[in-house]
Design a protein around this motif. Sequence first.
Motif, PDB file in Angstrom:
ATOM      1  N   ILE A  49       0.845  -1.339   0.060  1.00 44.75           N
ATOM      2  CA  ILE A  49       0.075   0.033  -0.156  1.00 44.75           C
ATOM      3  C   ILE A  49       0.974   1.317  -0.005  1.00 44.75           C
ATOM      4  CG2 ILE A  49      -1.761   1.385   1.148  1.00 44.75           C
ATOM      5  CD1 ILE A  49      -2.831  -1.393   2.092  1.00 44.75           C
ATOM      6  N   ARG A  50       0.764   2.024  -1.136  1.00 36.94           N
ATOM      7  CA  ARG A  50       1.623   3.230  -1.240  1.00 36.94           C
ATOM      8  C   ARG A  50       0.950   4.400  -0.578  1.00 36.94           C
ATOM      9  NH1 ARG A  50       2.818   6.235  -7.105  1.00 36.94           N
ATOM     10  NH2 ARG A  50       4.633   7.497  -6.198  1.00 36.94           N
ATOM     11  N   ILE A  51       1.346   4.953   0.289  1.00 35.28           N
ATOM     12  CA  ILE A  51       0.811   5.871   1.209  1.00 35.28           C
ATOM     13  C   ILE A  51       1.562   7.458   0.612  1.00 35.28           C
ATOM     14  CG2 ILE A  51       0.348   7.073   3.188  1.00 35.28           C
ATOM     15  CD1 ILE A  51       0.647   4.133   4.303  1.00 35.28           C
ATOM     16  N   SER A  52       0.580   7.966  -0.297  1.00 29.24           N
ATOM     17  CA  SER A  52       0.846   9.374  -0.486  1.00 29.24           C
ATOM     18  C   SER A  52       0.199  10.585   0.246  1.00 29.24           C
ATOM     19  CB  SER A  52       0.513   9.497  -2.200  1.00 29.24           C
ATOM     20  OG  SER A  52      -0.841   9.162  -2.298  1.00 29.24           O
ATOM     21  N   ASP A  53      -0.542  10.106   0.792  1.00 29.78           N
ATOM     22  CA  ASP A  53      -1.290  11.210   1.486  1.00 29.78           C
ATOM     23  C   ASP A  53      -0.616  11.623   2.919  1.00 29.78           C
ATOM     24  OD1 ASP A  53      -3.563  11.921   3.881  1.00 29.78           O
ATOM     25  OD2 ASP A  53      -4.658  12.224   1.966  1.00 29.78           O
ATOM     26  N   LYS A  54      -0.617  12.899   2.866  1.00 29.27           N
ATOM     27  CA  LYS A  54       0.332  13.688   3.903  1.00 29.27           C
ATOM     28  C   LYS A  54      -0.159  13.248   5.371  1.00 29.27           C
ATOM     29  CE  LYS A  54       4.189  14.820   1.729  1.00 29.27           C
ATOM     30  NZ  LYS A  54       5.273  14.398   1.911  1.00 29.27           N
ATOM     31  N   LEU A  55      -1.413  13.595   5.540  1.00 26.29           N
ATOM     32  CA  LEU A  55      -2.054  13.432   6.621  1.00 26.29           C
ATOM     33  C   LEU A  55      -2.272  11.865   7.158  1.00 26.29           C
ATOM     34  CD1 LEU A  55      -5.367  15.463   6.445  1.00 26.29           C
ATOM     35  CD2 LEU A  55      -3.114  15.969   7.752  1.00 26.29           C
ATOM     36  N   ALA A 139      -3.615   0.455  12.762  1.00 25.75           N
ATOM     37  CA  ALA A 139      -2.976   0.694  11.300  1.00 25.75           C
ATOM     38  C   ALA A 139      -4.020  -0.119  10.324  1.00 25.75           C
ATOM     39  CB  ALA A 139      -1.784  -0.118  11.409  1.00 25.75           C
ATOM     40  N   VAL A 140      -4.825  -1.216  10.796  1.00 27.20           N
ATOM     41  CA  VAL A 140      -5.722  -1.805   9.783  1.00 27.20           C
ATOM     42  C   VAL A 140      -6.940  -0.987   9.618  1.00 27.20           C
ATOM     43  CG1 VAL A 140      -7.532  -3.438   9.831  1.00 27.20           C
ATOM     44  CG2 VAL A 140      -5.269  -4.231  10.532  1.00 27.20           C
ATOM     45  N   LYS A 141      -7.331  -0.363  10.513  1.00 28.39           N
ATOM     46  CA  LYS A 141      -8.258   0.908  10.413  1.00 28.39           C
ATOM     47  C   LYS A 141      -7.799   2.047   9.298  1.00 28.39           C
ATOM     48  CE  LYS A 141     -10.788   0.036  14.598  1.00 28.39           C
ATOM     49  NZ  LYS A 141     -11.280   0.366  15.870  1.00 28.39           N
ATOM     50  N   LEU A 142      -6.896   2.363   9.564  1.00 24.17           N
ATOM     51  CA  LEU A 142      -6.243   3.635   8.517  1.00 24.17           C
ATOM     52  C   LEU A 142      -6.254   3.129   7.289  1.00 24.17           C
ATOM     53  CD1 LEU A 142      -3.490   5.072  10.836  1.00 24.17           C
ATOM     54  CD2 LEU A 142      -5.504   6.149  10.321  1.00 24.17           C
ATOM     55  N   LEU A 143      -5.802   1.861   6.875  1.00 19.13           N
ATOM     56  CA  LEU A 143      -5.826   1.400   5.628  1.00 19.13           C
ATOM     57  C   LEU A 143      -6.933   0.564   5.146  1.00 19.13           C
ATOM     58  CD1 LEU A 143      -1.913   0.333   5.777  1.00 19.13           C
ATOM     59  CD2 LEU A 143      -2.951   2.442   4.909  1.00 19.13           C
ATOM     60  N   TYR A 144      -8.267   0.603   5.988  1.00 17.16           N
ATOM     61  CA  TYR A 144      -9.076  -0.250   5.547  1.00 17.16           C
ATOM     62  C   TYR A 144      -8.834  -1.593   4.829  1.00 17.16           C
ATOM     63  CZ  TYR A 144     -11.382   4.318   5.803  1.00 17.16           C
ATOM     64  OH  TYR A 144     -11.811   5.691   6.036  1.00 17.16           O
ATOM     65  N   LEU A 145      -8.146  -2.140   5.881  1.00 20.36           N
ATOM     66  CA  LEU A 145      -7.885  -3.614   5.477  1.00 20.36           C
ATOM     67  C   LEU A 145      -8.861  -4.729   5.848  1.00 20.36           C
ATOM     68  CD1 LEU A 145      -4.154  -3.526   6.718  1.00 20.36           C
ATOM     69  CD2 LEU A 145      -4.830  -3.194   4.391  1.00 20.36           C
ATOM     70  N   PRO A 151      -0.792  -6.058   8.080  1.00 17.33           N
ATOM     71  CA  PRO A 151       0.407  -5.140   7.950  1.00 17.33           C
ATOM     72  C   PRO A 151       1.455  -5.533   8.700  1.00 17.33           C
ATOM     73  CG  PRO A 151      -1.310  -4.169   9.276  1.00 17.33           C
ATOM     74  CD  PRO A 151      -2.134  -5.518   8.849  1.00 17.33           C
ATOM     75  N   LEU A 152       2.463  -5.799   8.017  1.00 16.20           N
ATOM     76  CA  LEU A 152       3.511  -6.270   8.547  1.00 16.20           C
ATOM     77  C   LEU A 152       4.748  -5.243   8.978  1.00 16.20           C
ATOM     78  CD1 LEU A 152       4.331  -9.554   6.687  1.00 16.20           C
ATOM     79  CD2 LEU A 152       3.423  -9.366   9.288  1.00 16.20           C
ATOM     80  N   PHE A 153       5.078  -4.520   8.180  1.00 14.79           N
ATOM     81  CA  PHE A 153       5.977  -3.290   8.235  1.00 14.79           C
ATOM     82  C   PHE A 153       5.827  -2.261   7.085  1.00 14.79           C
ATOM     83  CE2 PHE A 153       7.788  -7.076   6.356  1.00 14.79           C
ATOM     84  CZ  PHE A 153       8.226  -6.672   5.039  1.00 14.79           C
TER      85      PHE A 153
END
Length: 240
Positions: A49-55, A139-145, A151-153
Amino acid sequence: MKSITNLICNHRSIRNFTNQAVSNEQCKQIIEAAQSASTSSFLQCYSIIRISDKLLRSEFAILSGDQKWILESAEFWVFCADFNRHIEVCSNAKLGYIEYLIIGCIDTAMMAQNAMITAESMDLGGVFIGGIRNDIEKAVKLLYLPKFVLPLFGLCLGYPQYIPEIKPRIPWEVIVHENKYHPLNQKILERYNLDIKKYYQNRSNNKRNDTWSQLIKQLMIKEMRPYMLNYLHKQGWGIY
């Protein structure tokens, strides 16, 4: 292209980055190389998951223990063991077996190492972020997994602002065993402790007076994310 052996042996974690962007073409090449890693039974049980959103990056920086390089790096990717797509293909997949969890972690780690080596061949640098597991449910909630995506690292990538010294690894004679497992060689360990102490005392930043044995004694007596087992069971992992 640099010599692959020299490239690998000159690895060091980079936590200070310039403002230079990593191009989409570079990202594509890194991901293609990552996908070329071996995968058990051709399961390909991973996602990035590439995170480009600054927030969102800011959330992960705080969650990971205020690791500011998550915000400062050109790229921040989260590597996940992923069996969700397998459930979509095979709805009665028996993913509760611990072996699937092991396979997912191994496959994801191998592809991530391919990604790091490829990035370093482009004169990029990076650092893996295990701290995203400090609050794995957040982390799971932030990424809607969905279920069965773990999420490992994280991985920060970018152009290094400066190159730190290489941290000496434990001598190969300690980790390679001939025909059977052998006890730790205390003489080799003591020499390594002296090497690490010298490294810590002479490196450019964050100088300290520790040996490797002292570091291990400090780390290994602490609780290490004691909530992980309950979380994994709740998500259906490792129940058999």
